[in-house]
Design a protein around this motif. Structure first.
Motif, PDB file in Angstrom:
ATOM      1  N   ARG A   1       0.849  -1.195   0.000  1.00 25.96           N
ATOM      2  CA  ARG A   1       0.000   0.000   0.000  1.00 25.96           C
ATOM      3  C   ARG A   1       0.885   1.246   0.000  1.00 25.96           C
ATOM      4  NH1 ARG A   1      -4.747  -1.527   3.597  1.00 25.96           N
ATOM      5  NH2 ARG A   1      -4.250   0.278   4.872  1.00 25.96           N
ATOM      6  N   GLY A   2       0.460   2.265  -0.725  1.00 28.98           N
ATOM      7  CA  GLY A   2       1.229   3.512  -0.771  1.00 28.98           C
ATOM      8  C   GLY A   2       0.297   4.688  -0.536  1.00 28.98           C
ATOM      9  N   TYR A   3       0.875   5.805  -0.137  1.00 27.49           N
ATOM     10  CA  TYR A   3       0.070   6.978   0.240  1.00 27.49           C
ATOM     11  C   TYR A   3       0.495   8.203  -0.564  1.00 27.49           C
ATOM     12  CZ  TYR A   3      -1.667   4.387   4.295  1.00 27.49           C
ATOM     13  OH  TYR A   3      -2.288   3.463   5.097  1.00 27.49           O
ATOM     14  N   HIS A   4      -0.418   9.153  -0.703  1.00 26.53           N
ATOM     15  CA  HIS A   4       0.028  10.481  -1.107  1.00 26.53           C
ATOM     16  C   HIS A   4      -0.729  11.552  -0.323  1.00 26.53           C
ATOM     17  CE1 HIS A   4      -2.953  11.149  -4.757  1.00 26.53           C
ATOM     18  NE2 HIS A   4      -3.291  11.985  -3.801  1.00 26.53           N
TER      19      HIS A   4
ATOM     20  N   GLY B   1      -2.408  -5.622   3.255  1.00 25.39           N
ATOM     21  CA  GLY B   1      -3.531  -6.259   2.568  1.00 25.39           C
ATOM     22  C   GLY B   1      -4.486  -5.269   1.906  1.00 25.39           C
ATOM     23  N   LEU B   2      -5.531  -5.855   1.342  1.00 25.27           N
ATOM     24  CA  LEU B   2      -6.427  -5.091   0.472  1.00 25.27           C
ATOM     25  C   LEU B   2      -7.643  -4.505   1.178  1.00 25.27           C
ATOM     26  CD1 LEU B   2      -6.386  -7.511  -2.605  1.00 25.27           C
ATOM     27  CD2 LEU B   2      -5.576  -5.140  -2.604  1.00 25.27           C
ATOM     28  N   THR B   3      -7.888  -4.926   2.431  1.00 27.61           N
ATOM     29  CA  THR B   3      -9.176  -4.524   3.012  1.00 27.61           C
ATOM     30  C   THR B   3      -9.058  -3.547   4.185  1.00 27.61           C
ATOM     31  OG1 THR B   3      -9.110  -6.539   4.337  1.00 27.61           O
ATOM     32  CG2 THR B   3     -10.418  -6.612   2.319  1.00 27.61           C
TER      33      THR B   3
ATOM     34  N   PHE C   1      -3.159   0.807  -3.866  1.00 24.18           N
ATOM     35  CA  PHE C   1      -2.610  -0.550  -3.762  1.00 24.18           C
ATOM     36  C   PHE C   1      -1.651  -0.869  -4.910  1.00 24.18           C
ATOM     37  CE2 PHE C   1      -6.818  -0.397  -1.849  1.00 24.18           C
ATOM     38  CZ  PHE C   1      -6.555  -0.895  -0.583  1.00 24.18           C
ATOM     39  N   ARG C   2      -0.360  -0.958  -4.588  1.00 21.45           N
ATOM     40  CA  ARG C   2       0.577  -1.452  -5.607  1.00 21.45           C
ATOM     41  C   ARG C   2       0.411  -2.970  -5.700  1.00 21.45           C
ATOM     42  NH1 ARG C   2       3.918   1.466  -2.162  1.00 21.45           N
ATOM     43  NH2 ARG C   2       4.754   3.422  -2.928  1.00 21.45           N
ATOM     44  N   PRO C   3       0.385  -3.511  -6.927  1.00 19.77           N
ATOM     45  CA  PRO C   3       0.304  -4.975  -7.078  1.00 19.77           C
ATOM     46  C   PRO C   3       1.723  -5.551  -7.054  1.00 19.77           C
ATOM     47  CG  PRO C   3      -0.092  -3.841  -9.178  1.00 19.77           C
ATOM     48  CD  PRO C   3       0.346  -2.800  -8.204  1.00 19.77           C
ATOM     49  N   SER C   4       2.097  -6.249  -5.977  1.00 18.66           N
ATOM     50  CA  SER C   4       3.523  -6.535  -5.786  1.00 18.66           C
ATOM     51  C   SER C   4       3.854  -8.008  -5.639  1.00 18.66           C
ATOM     52  CB  SER C   4       4.017  -5.778  -4.552  1.00 18.66           C
ATOM     53  OG  SER C   4       3.835  -4.389  -4.756  1.00 18.66           O
TER      54      SER C   4
END
Ligand SMILES: Cc1cc2nc3c(=O)[nH]c(=O)nc-3n(C[C@H](O)[C@H](O)[C@H](O)COP(=O)(O)OP(=O)(O)OC[C@H]3O[C@@H](n4cnc5c(N)ncnc54)[C@H](O)[C@@H]3O)c2cc1C
Length: 416
Positions: free
Chosen positions: A272-275, A315-317, A349-352
């Motif tokens: 996960r990344g933020y801006h 995670g995604l949730t 969400f970066r797919p990593s």
């Protein structure tokens, strides 16, 4: 049941680039994507066509620092406590891929794709009428302390074809006069790097070009994928069923269950990344700049300064972490103390994959299903190159590079 030649699953920068390339090649394409462009990673990113970023996230240096990086609350890399157990397999693979041999191999695989990134983006920007959104002012990696300077990292990048210069504090001041004079001891400068003035606008132009290329759109989420001998059947959450001669999975961080349905177990997770953004006309910086120890980019964009980056494994949730937003803001103000109030913040969400290498190519069971996901920190950069490779595979052409490093099965033969 509706029918199509190629169903592309996912409407981020990768899915849209693939759909456009295939439609331009005369294919009958249906795009299955729940939202149009949207506010996902493909719009919220740092906007860097990062053709210098040949090194994977996992390197021996990162591996040595991993314990302190993961558990220091102010570090650019964080892990949510609730996700530690479920992430252990991914972290074990990440650690194994950070050893010297795998890291060198992964860097070569990334570099082979990056070699084409800039020309492919120029061509795609021309195609979608977005040349005005590309800027070529280079990219700076700011050293705040002498201990951050790593000549061996620059040498490794150079050995993989990257143009980079070490510059002094004086030279940095000439390039960026708005940087406070007491900040930094020098920088690495990547003079050829392009950035995007507005990634959201870029996505809208890409989506408009796809719509204009006669791509049929199904505004839904694929919930089932069945690859039979003669066709691929997709079922969607709005009740649509679609029969396609071929399908391309390009659903970013959500691709793992789709690949599983196509027969492949892929260790895809999300970083996960933020801006945060500061609305401001006059910007303190004229080009993208990364304080290397802080893990984020300052990104001057149209009418605003975006500060984007850091990694949270979670995670995604789980909801966004207010603490991670604060860390980003404090880091930004440590470098540029005169910033105004934060206007907005965002998480995506970066797919990593654990080796930082995307999955591009056919599924294990044959080329009726193709994969184009897992681009991690480089999805914006690599979308047009990925689309070019997928179009070659669909046409039965040699893609011009060995695809084994990007195969979904590359993890099967190793314990991690
Ligand atoms: C803070 C941050 C900064 C970044 N900076 C950069 C940068 O400067 N340069 C760079 O190159 N990259 C950068 N990245 C990485 C880049 O943004 C991502 O790699 C890229 O956006 C991934 O694109 P994608 O199309 O694979 O996935 P996404 O953009 O996530 O799109 C996937 C799409 O698939 C759809 N989908 C999901 N499940 C289904 C389903 N079942 N059926 C149909 N559709 C589905 C989703 O709704 C979504 O629209 C950054 C990322 C972050 C978070």
């Amino acid at each position: 049941m509706a029918g199509t030649e190629i169903a592309v699953i996912g409407g981020g920068v990768v899915g849209l680039s693939v759909a456009l390339r295939l439609a331009d090649a005369g294919r009958d394409v249906t795009l299955v994507a729940p939202e149009d462009a949207g506010d996902g990673a493909s719009s919220g990113n740092a906007g860097v066509i990062a053709d210098y970023a040949v090194l994977p996230v996992g390197t021996p240096e990162v591996l040595r620092a991993l314990p302190s990086l993961l558990f220091d609350r102010l570090s650019p890399l964080a892990i949510r406590r609730s996700a530690v157990v479920s992430l252990l397999p991914w972290l074990a693979r990440f650690a194994a891929q950070s050893l010297p041999g795998p890291a060198r191999r992964n860097a070569r695989a990334i570099a082979a794709l990056l070699a084409e990134a800039a020309p492919e983006w120029r061509a795609q920007a021309d195609r979608i009428g977005a040349r005005d959104l590309l800027r070529q002012r280079g990219s700076l990696y700011l050293y705040e302390r002498a201990s951050e300077v790593s000549d061996s990292t620059l040498d490794w990048q150079r050995s993989l074809g990257v143009t980079v210069e070490r510059i002094s504090r004086d030279e940095l001041g000439q390039l960026e006069p708005g940087l406070p004079s007491d900040v930094g001891v020098g920088a690495a400068f990547f003079p050829q790097t392009m950035t995007v003035a507005d990634p959201g606008a870029l996505m809208q132009r890409l989506a408009a070009a796809v719509a204009g290329a006669d791509v049929v759109r199904v505004p839904a989420r694929v919930t089932a994928l069945e690859a039979g001998a003669g066709a691929v059947t997709l079922r969607c959450d709005d009740g649509t069923a679609l029969r396609a001669a071929r399908a391309v999975v390009a659903a970013g961080a959500w691709s793992r269950p789709l690949a599983r349905m196509a027969g492949d177990r892929v260790p895809l997770d999300t970083e996960r990344g933020y801006h945060i953004e500061f609305d401001m006309g006059d910007q303190p910086l004229t080009r993208q700049m990364t304080p290397v120890a802080r893990g984020f980019y300052f990104c001057p964009m149209a009418g605003r300064l975006r500060v984007a980056g850091t990694v949270e494994l979670g995670g995604l949730t789980a909801p966004p972490s207010p603490h991670r937003v604060r860390v980003l803001e404090e880091g930004a103000r440590a470098v540029l103390p005169d910033l105004p109030e934060v206007t907005r913040h965002w998480m995506g969400f970066r797919p990593s994959l654990p080796d930082s290498v995307p999955v591009i190519g056919a599924r294990r069971g044959g080329d009726r299903v193709l994969y184009a996901f897992g681009h991690g920190h480089l999805g914006l950069t690599l979308a047009p190159v990925t689309a070019r490779i997928i179009a070659d595979l669909v046409a039965g052409r040699d893609p011009g590079l060995a695809l084994a490093p990007y195969a979904p099965g590359r993890f099967w033969n190793t314990p991690f």
